[in-house]
Scaffold this motif. Structure first.
Motif, PDB file in Angstrom:
ATOM      1  N   ILE A  62      52.786 -60.475  24.094  1.00 32.10           N
ATOM      2  CA  ILE A  62      52.811 -59.020  24.285  1.00 32.10           C
ATOM      3  C   ILE A  62      52.424 -58.318  22.987  1.00 32.10           C
ATOM      4  N   ARG A  63      52.991 -58.754  21.866  1.00 33.52           N
ATOM      5  CA  ARG A  63      52.657 -58.132  20.584  1.00 33.52           C
ATOM      6  C   ARG A  63      51.181 -58.298  20.249  1.00 33.52           C
ATOM      7  N   GLN A  64      50.587 -59.398  20.679  1.00 31.41           N
ATOM      8  CA  GLN A  64      49.159 -59.637  20.436  1.00 31.41           C
ATOM      9  C   GLN A  64      48.277 -59.031  21.540  1.00 31.41           C
ATOM     10  N   GLN A  65      48.921 -58.392  22.511  1.00 34.79           N
ATOM     11  CA  GLN A  65      48.238 -57.763  23.646  1.00 34.79           C
ATOM     12  C   GLN A  65      47.334 -58.760  24.380  1.00 34.79           C
ATOM     13  N   THR A  66      47.901 -59.952  24.608  1.00 34.16           N
ATOM     14  CA  THR A  66      47.202 -60.980  25.377  1.00 34.16           C
ATOM     15  C   THR A  66      48.157 -61.520  26.441  1.00 34.16           C
ATOM     16  N   SER A  67      47.604 -62.165  27.405  1.00 34.89           N
ATOM     17  CA  SER A  67      48.400 -62.784  28.461  1.00 34.89           C
ATOM     18  C   SER A  67      49.012 -64.080  27.949  1.00 34.89           C
ATOM     19  N   ILE A  68      50.240 -64.337  28.357  1.00 37.57           N
ATOM     20  CA  ILE A  68      50.877 -65.613  28.030  1.00 37.57           C
ATOM     21  C   ILE A  68      50.059 -66.769  28.616  1.00 37.57           C
ATOM     22  N   MET A  69      49.389 -66.497  29.715  1.00 36.64           N
ATOM     23  CA  MET A  69      48.611 -67.532  30.405  1.00 36.64           C
ATOM     24  C   MET A  69      47.391 -67.969  29.590  1.00 36.64           C
ATOM     25  N   THR A  70      46.833 -67.066  28.790  1.00 36.95           N
ATOM     26  CA  THR A  70      45.686 -67.441  27.969  1.00 36.95           C
ATOM     27  C   THR A  70      46.099 -67.774  26.536  1.00 36.95           C
ATOM     28  N   ALA A  87      60.260 -67.145  24.139  1.00 33.47           N
ATOM     29  CA  ALA A  87      59.923 -66.268  23.011  1.00 33.47           C
ATOM     30  C   ALA A  87      58.417 -66.047  22.901  1.00 33.47           C
ATOM     31  N   ARG A  88      57.634 -66.979  23.426  1.00 27.86           N
ATOM     32  CA  ARG A  88      56.185 -66.838  23.319  1.00 27.86           C
ATOM     33  C   ARG A  88      55.646 -65.702  24.187  1.00 27.86           C
TER      34      ARG A  88
END
Length: 149
Positions: free
Chosen positions: A108-116, A102-103
């Motif tokens: 995606i909603r925060q327009q950031t990479s899951i990696m960061t 879910a993260r």
């Protein structure tokens, strides 16, 4: 562009359009990303079939994405593998499984990479494991690192 990098990864759309075929023909390695959705499995198989027709010795690796568990990911891979072995007489290896998380949606909603955003999330750890395995397998096969596409 690739002259400036040891590896270049291109994210191409699903399908077998001319642009996808041309770019994949020039890649040392093709990563086929598949989910358990029937359309994804069909698209993945179609791409592999065309890629092998274009280059019989193509280096194709499979990554299962959005798997509910490792076991579900293995089942998805097995479905694709059966089709490849049965009809194409090839066995593209599994590079890894990325679990549903879910993260990823939050990132995606925060327009950031899951990696960061959440590097310890299950999906981020899985992506990291796939990347490390790809580097170990592909970069290690030639004196100068190979290109991935």
């Amino acid at each position: 562009m690739s002259r400036d990098y040891d590896m270049l990864i291109l994210d191409l759309g699903a399908g077998v359009e001319q642009t996808v075929r041309q770019l994949s023909r020039n890649a040392d390695t093709c990563l086929v990303i598949v989910t358990d959705e029937p359309t994804s499995l069909t698209d993945a198989y179609a791409f592999i079939k065309v890629a092998v027709a274009d280059r019989p010795n193509a280096d194709i690796r499979v990554v299962v994405n959005i798997a509910d568990s490792g076991r579900d990911g293995e089942r998805t891979y097995a479905t694709l593998l059966r089709a490849c072995e049965g009809f194409l007489k090839i066995s593209p290896p599994l590079l890894g499984i990325i679990r549903r998380d879910a993260r990823v949606g939050e990132a995606i909603r925060q327009q950031t990479s899951i990696m960061t955003r959440t590097p310890r999330a299950d999906a981020a750890c899985d992506v990291n494991a796939v990347a490390l395995r790809l580097l170990a397998e592909v970069a290690g096969r030639t004196p100068a690192a190979g290109r991935a596409g």
